[in-house]
Scaffold this motif. Structure first.
Motif, PDB file in Angstrom:
ATOM      1  N   GLU A  48       0.827  -1.198   0.000  1.00  0.00           N
ATOM      2  CA  GLU A  48       0.000   0.000   0.000  1.00  0.00           C
ATOM      3  C   GLU A  48       0.866   1.254   0.000  1.00  0.00           C
ATOM      4  O   GLU A  48       0.619   2.199  -0.761  1.00  0.00           O
ATOM      5  CB  GLU A  48      -0.922  -0.015   1.219  1.00  0.00           C
ATOM      6  CG  GLU A  48      -2.030  -1.057   1.132  1.00  0.00           C
ATOM      7  CD  GLU A  48      -2.822  -1.166   2.421  1.00  0.00           C
ATOM      8  OE1 GLU A  48      -2.470  -0.440   3.371  1.00  0.00           O
ATOM      9  OE2 GLU A  48      -3.781  -1.950   2.476  1.00  0.00           O
ATOM     10  N   GLY A  49       1.871   1.285   0.873  1.00  0.00           N
ATOM     11  CA  GLY A  49       2.772   2.427   0.900  1.00  0.00           C
ATOM     12  C   GLY A  49       3.528   2.583  -0.401  1.00  0.00           C
ATOM     13  O   GLY A  49       3.692   3.706  -0.910  1.00  0.00           O
ATOM     14  N   MET A  50       3.974   1.480  -0.966  1.00  0.00           N
ATOM     15  CA  MET A  50       4.684   1.530  -2.237  1.00  0.00           C
ATOM     16  C   MET A  50       3.786   2.082  -3.343  1.00  0.00           C
ATOM     17  O   MET A  50       4.223   2.871  -4.180  1.00  0.00           O
ATOM     18  CB  MET A  50       5.165   0.133  -2.614  1.00  0.00           C
ATOM     19  CG  MET A  50       5.944   0.070  -3.919  1.00  0.00           C
ATOM     20  SD  MET A  50       6.290  -1.642  -4.370  1.00  0.00           S
ATOM     21  CE  MET A  50       4.610  -2.229  -4.671  1.00  0.00           C
ATOM     22  N   ALA A  51       2.517   1.683  -3.337  1.00  0.00           N
ATOM     23  CA  ALA A  51       1.570   2.157  -4.344  1.00  0.00           C
ATOM     24  C   ALA A  51       1.384   3.667  -4.258  1.00  0.00           C
ATOM     25  O   ALA A  51       1.345   4.365  -5.285  1.00  0.00           O
ATOM     26  CB  ALA A  51       0.233   1.444  -4.185  1.00  0.00           C
ATOM     27  N   VAL A  52       1.266   4.183  -3.035  1.00  0.00           N
ATOM     28  CA  VAL A  52       1.113   5.629  -2.857  1.00  0.00           C
ATOM     29  C   VAL A  52       2.366   6.356  -3.354  1.00  0.00           C
ATOM     30  O   VAL A  52       2.280   7.382  -4.045  1.00  0.00           O
ATOM     31  CB  VAL A  52       0.836   5.967  -1.380  1.00  0.00           C
ATOM     32  CG1 VAL A  52       0.859   7.473  -1.159  1.00  0.00           C
ATOM     33  CG2 VAL A  52      -0.507   5.404  -0.961  1.00  0.00           C
ATOM     34  N   GLY A  53       3.545   5.830  -3.012  1.00  0.00           N
ATOM     35  CA  GLY A  53       4.784   6.453  -3.461  1.00  0.00           C
ATOM     36  C   GLY A  53       4.919   6.457  -4.970  1.00  0.00           C
ATOM     37  O   GLY A  53       5.323   7.468  -5.575  1.00  0.00           O
ATOM     38  N   VAL A  54       4.549   5.365  -5.611  1.00  0.00           N
ATOM     39  CA  VAL A  54       4.620   5.283  -7.072  1.00  0.00           C
ATOM     40  C   VAL A  54       3.616   6.246  -7.705  1.00  0.00           C
ATOM     41  O   VAL A  54       3.905   6.897  -8.713  1.00  0.00           O
ATOM     42  CB  VAL A  54       4.373   3.837  -7.545  1.00  0.00           C
ATOM     43  CG1 VAL A  54       4.210   3.787  -9.055  1.00  0.00           C
ATOM     44  CG2 VAL A  54       5.530   2.944  -7.119  1.00  0.00           C
TER      45      VAL A  54
END
Length: 236
Positions: free
Chosen positions: A122-128
């Motif tokens: 989830e955090g990676m998705a927001v960062g991307v």
């Protein structure tokens, strides 16, 4: 400033959920958990498609007839990555089912690992998503990234409570801290794509679709563990 605020929105959702330990004597009602999970799932699916998957297709438009390939590869790699973590990391889902490698860890720790397992993609998705905004700089991409972060924050709200409430007998302050820290992995994971933006820019279609695949897997698994039941005479 807008990007930094967006990265912290999911963590804020977890923190607010953990803060319920100061106000509730019992666990969050099951119907409330179901309602929040269902609403968050809808927002996250829509945001994953519009903020991650479609930009991945657009970013590979120069490939012509093969423009779908990076999105397809990245999407399935995201799903397989999360399934692999689900097999390896020892954790307990909300229904008490243990998955991953066997480990003699406290129940509260296993639940926290389950939450962290979801928080990573989830955090990676927001960062991307925010990395895509920094590359294209449109209001639409900014709103899409924020919508994704907001949907994740709504889902994180009951998760923060689920981690903190069982620990309230050890002290409400300690329980709150444990619940809040269970979501700290999200802003850390979100910052990684932004810090490496100059290096990952050529791979952005793969990363966007990778994040979309991981998010879809999270949504399906999260909804499946809200104990939704159908009448015995219903047909699917």
């Amino acid at each position: 400033t807008q990007v930094l605020q967006g990265l912290l929105v999911p963590f804020l959702g977890t923190t607010l959920g953990a803060a319920l330990v100061f106000f509730l004597k019992r666990d969050l009602p099951e119907k409330v958990q179901k309602g929040l999970s269902g609403f968050a799932a809808g927002v996250m699916v829509a945001a994953s498609i519009w903020s991650l998957l479609i930009p991945a297709l657009e970013g590979a438009a120069d490939l012509g007839a093969w423009s779908f390939l990076p999105a397809t590869i990245g999407f399935w790699l995201g799903i397989l990555f999360l399934l692999l973590l689900d097999r390896l990391v020892p954790h307990v889902h909300l229904d008490g089912e243990q998955e991953g490698l066997r480990a003699s860890l406290p129940q509260s720790m296993m639940v926290a690992l389950a939450v962290a397992l979801h928080n990573l993609p989830e955090g990676m998705a927001v960062g991307v998503a925010y990395a895509g905004f920094l590359m294209h700089g449109t209001e639409l991409s900014l709103m899409g990234a924020f919508s994704l972060a907001l949907g994740i924050a709504i889902q994180n709200f009951p998760e923060g409570a689920i981690v903190s409430m069982p620990l309230r007998e050890r002290g409400r302050g300690r329980a709150f801290l444990a619940g809040a820290l269970s979501g700290i992995v999200e802003p850390i994971a979100a910052a990684l794509p932004l810090l490496a933006l100059a290096f990952v820019a050529p791979l952005m279609p793969y990363l966007l679709s990778f994040a979309a695949g991981a998010m879809m897997c999270v949504v399906v698994e999260a909804v499946s563990y809200t104990h939704l039941t159908l009448p015995t005479n219903s047909r699917v």
